[in-house]
Design an enzyme around this catalytic site. Structure first.
Site, PDB file in Angstrom:
ATOM      1  N   ASP A 298    -108.353 -60.569 -47.077  1.00  0.00           N
ATOM      2  CA  ASP A 298    -108.357 -61.970 -46.663  1.00  0.00           C
ATOM      3  C   ASP A 298    -109.556 -62.798 -47.127  1.00  0.00           C
ATOM      4  OD1 ASP A 298    -106.384 -60.690 -45.241  1.00  0.00           O
ATOM      5  OD2 ASP A 298    -106.962 -61.463 -43.284  1.00  0.00           O
TER       6      ASP A 298
ATOM      7  N   GLU B 204    -111.272 -49.761 -38.453  1.00  0.00           N
ATOM      8  CA  GLU B 204    -110.573 -50.593 -39.435  1.00  0.00           C
ATOM      9  C   GLU B 204    -111.236 -50.466 -40.812  1.00  0.00           C
ATOM     10  OE1 GLU B 204    -110.396 -54.707 -38.270  1.00  0.00           O
ATOM     11  OE2 GLU B 204    -108.915 -55.207 -39.820  1.00  0.00           O
TER      12      GLU B 204
HETATM   13  C1  DGY Z   1    -105.513 -61.306 -39.781  1.00  0.00           C
HETATM   14  O1  DGY Z   1    -104.987 -61.993 -38.909  1.00  0.00           O
HETATM   15  O2  DGY Z   1    -106.708 -61.012 -39.792  1.00  0.00           O
HETATM   16  C2  DGY Z   1    -104.675 -60.723 -40.815  1.00  0.00           C
HETATM   17  O3  DGY Z   1    -105.412 -60.087 -41.803  1.00  0.00           O
HETATM   18  C3  DGY Z   1    -103.711 -61.683 -41.437  1.00  0.00           C
HETATM   19  O4  DGY Z   1    -102.724 -60.876 -41.919  1.00  0.00           O
END
Ligand code: DGY
Length: 429
Positions: free
Chosen positions: A168, A397
């Site tokens: 992201d 994560e």
């Molecule tokens: C989040 O909401 O952090 C996700 O990566 C979007 O898919």
């Protein structure tokens, strides 16, 4: 811990995490932070389940495909049940699908996962039956990529939102995202009240992520309108490499379940994309990079995705050797491979999501590429680093490549799944 096996305690812990995150047929990445079914997370979840419950592994993929759209698109989140701990939820996305979904996609790992599960099955008849039923759906998704996201048949696909890449807030998007307006609508994030905000993207990025969602929603998620209107258009090296590796695995599935015409179609696409990767190669860097399709410039930032073309098997042996040299050099700059950003980059932050931390799933994909090129020392290093992190720091994560500390969400499905998948492989040898 030795890398010869993950040890019973870790295996039990990983299985417990998958069972806890199981919502009765699909798996959430982690409680609270991600309470729905995410597309590529579920691909890895299936790999983990395959180590101890093969029918459940196939079910993971089958439930994900309940979210598939008529045109073949497989959305990045399927909102099977209402949950209010996540933003932006189904009301913001406003798609018309049932069950509700988002309107963008994610890295296409499912051909790879299905092939892997088929070839490693302990019950080949069951695997064959389940893979045969999934094959046309996976083919439809790849065809969607080839047509709707490669409209001029260049061999490279475009992404319109950083969320589609799964990476992201990678710095590779910074310049392209700066062309996107911030949303004008007030909103309330949930993620930063659930975990350490310094592990998450900044508000600056969220404002623009949401602008893009609103823009696409206002286009009714029509692929033509999105192509015409999106201010963010990148040929991501990560997505393109994962798709190309997936195309090769799709071809293997088509050998079992497809028609002659489908095999010819997939073979033609693979050849086209192999050639198209030339556009992503930087001779100055000796790396593959992302291509900004608005400025038509390579984005000169080295990230872990630059090694994913090994997974796509698009590099000739000389280039693969150059990539391996680079990866070894990265390995001298930090204790744990593979950081999501080169540790010498001024933007490197060891805990902030995709601006430094390492991720097990990227290690898994790169290691498969290293295996294909028989670059054994690095394949072993990636597996060893991953399993040692899992054993010593828990199943998070992501991890700091500097000191190994876990970050983001904990009791994390795909980290548990990769540990299981590799632990079992080691134990078997
Ligand atoms: C989040 O909401 O952090 C996700 O990566 C979007 O898919």
């Amino acid at each position: 811990m030795s890398t010869d096996g993950i040890g019973r305690a870790l295996r039990d812990r990983a299985i417990e995490i998958l069972r806890t995150n199981d919502q009765g047929g699909y798996t959430i990445p982690t409680k609270g932070l991600y309470p729905f079914q995410w597309n590529w997370d579920s691909g890895f979840a299936a790999l983990g389940f395959a180590e101890f419950d093969e029918p459940r592994a196939w079910q993971e993929l089958e439930l994900l495909f309940r979210g598939q759209w008529d045109d073949g698109m497989l959305p990045h989140i399927v909102f099977h049940q209402p949950q209010d701990s996540y933003f932006p939820g189904p009301d913001v996305w406003g798609t018309s699908h049932e069950p509700p979904t988002t309107g963008i996609t994610q890295p296409p790992v499912l051909a790879t996962v299905s092939r892997y599960m088929l070839e490693h099955a302990t019950d080949p008849d069951l695997a064959s039956e389940r893979a045969a039923a999934l094959y046309p759906k996976i083919l439809a998704w790849h065809r969607w990529w080839w047509s709707k996201r490669d409209r001029d048949g260049s061999g490279l696909v475009v992404i319109y939102h950083p969320w589609e890449t799964g990476r992201d807030n990678s710095p590779v998007w910074d310049e392209a995202l700066a062309r996107v307006e911030p949303t004008k609508k007030p909103y309330q994030r949930r993620d930063t009240s659930l975990i350490d905000a310094s592990h998450r993207p900044h508000a600056y990025e969220y404002d623009r992520y949401l602008f893009l969602v609103e823009l696409f929603r206002d286009c009714g998620y029509d692929p033509d309108a999105m192509a015409a209107k999106s201010p963010f258009k990148v040929a991501d090296v990560g997505i393109n490499a994962i798709l190309q590796g997936g195309n090769r695995d799709l071809l293997a599935l088509a050998e079992r379940f497809g028609t002659e015409a489908e095999r010819a179609e997939i073979t033609t696409r693979i050849a086209l994309s192999d050639g198209a990767f030339e556009r992503l190669w930087s001779p100055e860097r000796s790396l593959y990079l992302c291509l900004d399709l608005v400025s038509d410039q390579l984005i000169d930032i080295a990230t872990s995705a630059s090694f994913l073309p090994l997974f796509g098997r698009v590099a000739d042996p000389a280039r693969a050797a150059l990539l391996a040299d680079q990866l070894r050099a990265w390995g001298e700059r930090c204790r744990w491979l593979v950081p999501s950003l080169h540790p010498d980059d001024t933007r490197f932050e060891p805990f902030r999501y995709w601006r430094g931390p390492l991720w097990f799933v990227i290690n898994w994909l790169i290691a498969r590429g290293l295996n294909a090129y028989k670059i054994d020392d690095l394949e072993k290093r990636l597996q060893g680093d991953t399993l040692n992190l899992a054993a010593n720091f828990g199943l998070h994560e992501h991890y700091s490549p500097v000191d190994g500390e876990g970050g983001g969400g904990d009791t994390f499905t795909w980290s548990a799944a990769v540990a299981l998948s590799w632990g079992a492989a080691h134990a078997a040898t």
